[in-house]
Design an enzyme around this catalytic site. Structure first.
Site, PDB file in Angstrom:
ATOM      1  N   GLY B 281       0.450  -1.130   0.308  1.00  0.00           N
ATOM      2  CA  GLY B 281       0.029  -0.106   0.029  1.00  0.00           C
ATOM      3  C   GLY B 281       0.696   1.605   0.060  1.00  0.00           C
ATOM      4  CB  SER B 282       0.430   4.414   2.143  1.00  0.00           C
ATOM      5  OG  SER B 282      -1.286   4.351   1.224  1.00  0.00           O
ATOM      6  CB  THR B 283       5.046   1.593   2.220  1.00  0.00           C
ATOM      7  OG1 THR B 283       4.574   0.220   2.076  1.00  0.00           O
ATOM      8  CG2 THR B 283       4.668   2.270   4.233  1.00  0.00           C
TER       9      THR B 283
END
Lengths: 270, 568
Positions: B281-283
């Site tokens: 995800g957003s990482t």
């Protein structure tokens, strides 16, 4: 004749003796070597034992176990950012006395109380605790904080004078007058480097012999002028509570540390 | 010499007789002499050999058993020399059923009392079997061995055999791995360096790992606590030196005790840090921004993108957790972790550039590490459409291991140079590899402020460890269950770097299926579970790693702060 016939026997004997000698040396070497090997074996065995013990200690003291103890018993946590020091200097500042600028505190009189304390220290260990506590503090501050040389030297010369006059009013006067003449007179005579050790060293000698309370009172008064005045005026209890209320100050400033306990004692004796 | 002279006169037959005799004698002499020489030679050889032995030979009392302290299998130690795996002599209890002299029923009764894994009937059956030799217990406790010895049964065999011991039990278990019953590595470093650990030439020297035991312990403890608190089914964590690629700590939960690895749950033996792949995800968003900056598409943190409440692209709808519904800057996109904004940045960068950068960081290949437990990354592969580019931009549609992510962050913040991760301590025998440049130095520098912003102003606020200048990015990814993204089952992660003004260590924390708690108001996003875990670990390990806490230092926040609109 006979020598010649025994020559061969001599040879045989010589060779046999030499061979035997060589063999003895050989045997000796072999036994030394065996002993050495024995030592080597013991070293290896000891190394094994050490390894085994290290493993056992390591296993018993494993990090998970330490963590468990910490969580259950010690509850230590990681240090916060503000708990880190820049160096030994910053660390020292944490325990440094807080310098409170008190206009009424007579800086000049720093070393006099050291004199007054000594009797208490030297003569009797069972004397009231405040004086016992304060005396080392007094000495410490005399040595470290006081930079004025005349002040350190002063008490020796001036102190004896007020002895017979324990009244407050006179003391106040004496205190008011004393500093200036004393400083002027003493300062030039004293070796600039000597006074600090002198003040300490001489005090016990003097006071140890004649450690009477009146003397102490007389000595302290001038120094603790401002504080003693108020303390004496109030009932003893009040003075004590006041003293107790300012423990920090006492410890912190030279004058306070040395004079306070005395001021407590003085009214009691009177 | 003895030949007949021609002057001698005699009867010819007589003469012949004498000649024959002499010849015979001569031959006999020759043979005798030869035999004597042979015997003399043999005796001389024996005497010389005796002399030789007396002078240089071994003596009778020579012990051949203990000659060296080298273990049967090399030790494994951490970077400070603390033993993590050792071979010790353990007691083994066995029985020769055919050699038992005493009453078998009695013996079975006593054995059942000592070793309750079988009842009396079971023991009796075992003792009456026709087998020659049966192992009863390996790595037996000394007290048990003593008790068995006290039985006085000659049929019981007590012996010692080398056995692998992991003194720190669970610590770094997935890095160390474990050995099988024959003493060969079955997982982890034990497996990867089996040859090195068993070779008699090299096993005397311990294998020095890059793992630091105190750091590992701190990471494991905090992760375990988070896993318990948030009722996660698993967790993984990695701490890495970004300049050398050394892994200082790597853990995977549930815990594994390598001492009894055979009895552990397969779930525990699974290394989530290197073998498991997840959509993180957003990482991934910092990579997308860095790619765009490096490719020249994003020129400033203040570049404006249109961030509607929903973005419709290629028949899909992209949503945000904190929709802007207005124009927003790159800094704001990162601060609020906007999928819509990042998708547009990724689309602007293009699939080719994205692939090139991901390849550069090693995201498209199995992770580069000594371990043999390596997961295969899942990527859009041949179907790298524009939509795939957009979703990969915010970390969906691509599944990598947490170690990939840590390596990626190390690459992004060490000045833009990719170096493979390593579990061996960097030193004289193991140099830092040269590495390859992926991002430019300037991009690497600008990203510092951006990720610090996420922690100071954005979603990762709870990851802050005061004084340690933590920067990082939260990531909450929905798990793909039965081909559909589940709303309720998530993988949360926090990937970050500290200290941000002079990055030195990268760390990734991942929780598998955390649940909301009362303390998190029911939220299960990374900002509520992975981020605080990250912060706690940093505040514990940073002092050990020599990072000085300083409340006055910060990266150059002037890069990003002007582009943030404060919402009131």
């Amino acid at each position: 004749m006979s020598a010649r016939s025994f020559r061969s026997v001599g040879w045989v004997a010589g060779v046999a003796a030499t061979a035997l000698g060589c063999y003895m040396v050989n045997l000796k070497v072999a036994s030394e070597r065996a002993a050495l090997e024995d030592v080597e074996t013991r070293i290896v065995l000891a190394e094994r034992d050490i390894r085994l013990l290290q493993t056992e200690i390591g296993t018993r003291g494993r990090l998970a176990q330490l963590e468990k103890w910490n969580v259950k018993v010690l509850a230590l946590s990681a240090p916060a950012a503000n708990q880190f020091m820049d160096g030994s200097f910053q660390l020292a500042t944490l325990v440094a006395p807080q310098k409170v600028l008190d206009p009424t505190a007579p800086v000049v009189l720093a070393s006099a109380p050291a004199l007054a304390h000594q009797p208490v220290l030297a003569s009797d260990g069972a004397v009231a605790s405040p004086s016992a506590q304060s005396s080392p503090a007094g000495m410490l501050h005399t040595a470290s904080l006081k930079r004025e040389l005349p002040a350190a030297a002063m008490p020796r010369r001036v102190a004896p004078a007020p002895k017979p006059v324990p009244e407050k009013s006179k003391l106040a006067q004496a205190a008011a007058e004393r500093p200036t003449p004393a400083r002027r007179k003493v300062a030039p005579k004293v070796d600039p480097l000597a006074p600090k050790p002198e003040a300490k060293a001489t005090a016990p000698a003097k006071t140890g012999a004649a450690a009477s309370k009146p003397k102490a009172v007389a000595l302290t008064k001038p120094k603790a002028k401002v504080e003693t005045k108020t303390a004496a005026a109030k009932p003893k209890r009040e003075a004590e509570s006041e003293a107790a209320a300012k423990p920090k100050r006492e410890a912190a400033t030279k004058t306070a540390a040395t004079s306070k306990p005395k001021s407590k004692e003085a009214p009691a004796k009177q | 010499m003895n030949a007949p002279t021609p002057a001698l006169v005699g009867r010819p037959d007589r003469l012949r007789l004498v000649g024959q005799r002499r010849q015979l004698l001569a031959v006999m002499h020759q043979r005798l002499m030869f035999g004597m020489l042979v015997y003399a030679g043999i005796i001389a050889v024996i005497v010389l050999r005796l002399l030789w032995l007396a002078a240089f030979g071994d003596h009778a009392g020579r012990k051949t058993t203990v000659t060296t302290a080298a273990p049967d299998r090399g030790d494994i130690v951490d970077r400070n020399g603390q033993p993590l795996a050792r071979t010790i002599d353990a007691w083994t209890i066995a029985v020769h059923p055919t050699k038992i002299l005493g009453n078998k029923l009695d013996l079975a009764r006593k054995l059942a009392a000592l070793m309750p894994e079988r009842d009396e009937a079971g023991w009796l059956q075992l003792l009456r079997s026709n087998k020659n030799f049966i192992f009863l217990r390996r790595r037996a406790a000394p007290s048990l061995v003593e008790a068995v010895n006290a039985l006085g049964e000659p049929g019981m065999a007590l012996s010692r055999e080398p056995d692998r011991l992991y003194p720190q039990t669970d610590l770094a278990a997935h890095v160390l791995g474990f050995t099988d019953i024959d003493g060969h590595g079955a997982a982890g470093m034990e497996r990867a360096f089996d040859q090195r650990l068993t070779d008699s030439a090299t096993r005397g020297e311990p294998l020095v790992l890059s793992i630091s035991a105190p750091v590992q312990q701190a990471l494991e403890h905090e992760l375990l606590e988070a896993k318990t608190t948030f009722s996660a089914i698993g967790a993984a964590g990695i701490v890495m030196d970004i300049h050398t690629g050394e892994i200082l700590a790597m853990t995977s939960l549930p815990q594994l005790n390598p001492n009894i690895a055979g009895n552990m749950d397969p779930e525990a033996r699974f290394n989530r840090a290197t073998l498991g792949v997840w959509e993180l995800g957003s990482t991934f968003k910092p990579f997308t921004v860095a790619m765009a900056m490096d490719a020249g598409k994003v020129k400033s943190m203040g570049q404006i993108y249109n961030c509607p409440r929903q973005l419709h692209a290629f028949g899909r709808t992209i949503n945000d957790t904190h929709p802007f519904g207005r124009a927003c800057t790159v800094a704001e996109i990162m601060q609020e972790s906007s999928n819509i904004g990042t998708a547009q940045i990724a689309a602007q960068t293009g699939a080719e550039a994205q692939k090139r950068f991901l390849k550069g960081m090693g995201f498209l290949d199995p992770i580069a590490i000594e371990l043999k437990e390596k997961g295969r990354t899942l990527t859009p592969g041949s179907d790298w459409s524009e939509l795939a580019t957009m979703t990969v931009g915010y970390g969906h549609g691509i599944a990598v291991t947490p170690l990939h992510l840590a390596t990626g962050y190390a690459t992004l913040f060490n000045g833009g140079i990719y170096r493979p991760a390593t579990l061996l301590k960097v030193g004289p025998g193991h140099q830092v590899p040269r590495g390859r440049r992926v991002f430019s130095d300037a991009t690497s520098y600008k990203m510092r402020a951006l990720l610090r912003l996420v922690v100071t102003e954005g979603t990762g606020g709870k990851a802050d460890a005061p004084g340690y200048r933590v920067g990082g990015k939260t990531g909450t990814a929905e798990k793909l269950i039965g081909g559909r993204y589940s709303k309720n089952v998530v993988v949360t992660s926090f990937a970050g770097v500290f200290p941000m003004d002079e990055p030195r260590y990268a760390m990734v924390v991942m929780l598998d299926e955390p649940k909301g708690t009362a303390d998190t108001y029911g939220f299960r996003t990374a900002g509520w579970n992975a981020a605080p875990t990250f912060g706690r670990v940093v505040s514990r390990i940073a002092p050990m790693l020599g990072v000085r806490p300083d409340l006055k230092r910060e990266p150059n926040m002037a890069e990003v702060l002007p582009y943030i609109r404060k919402e009131d």
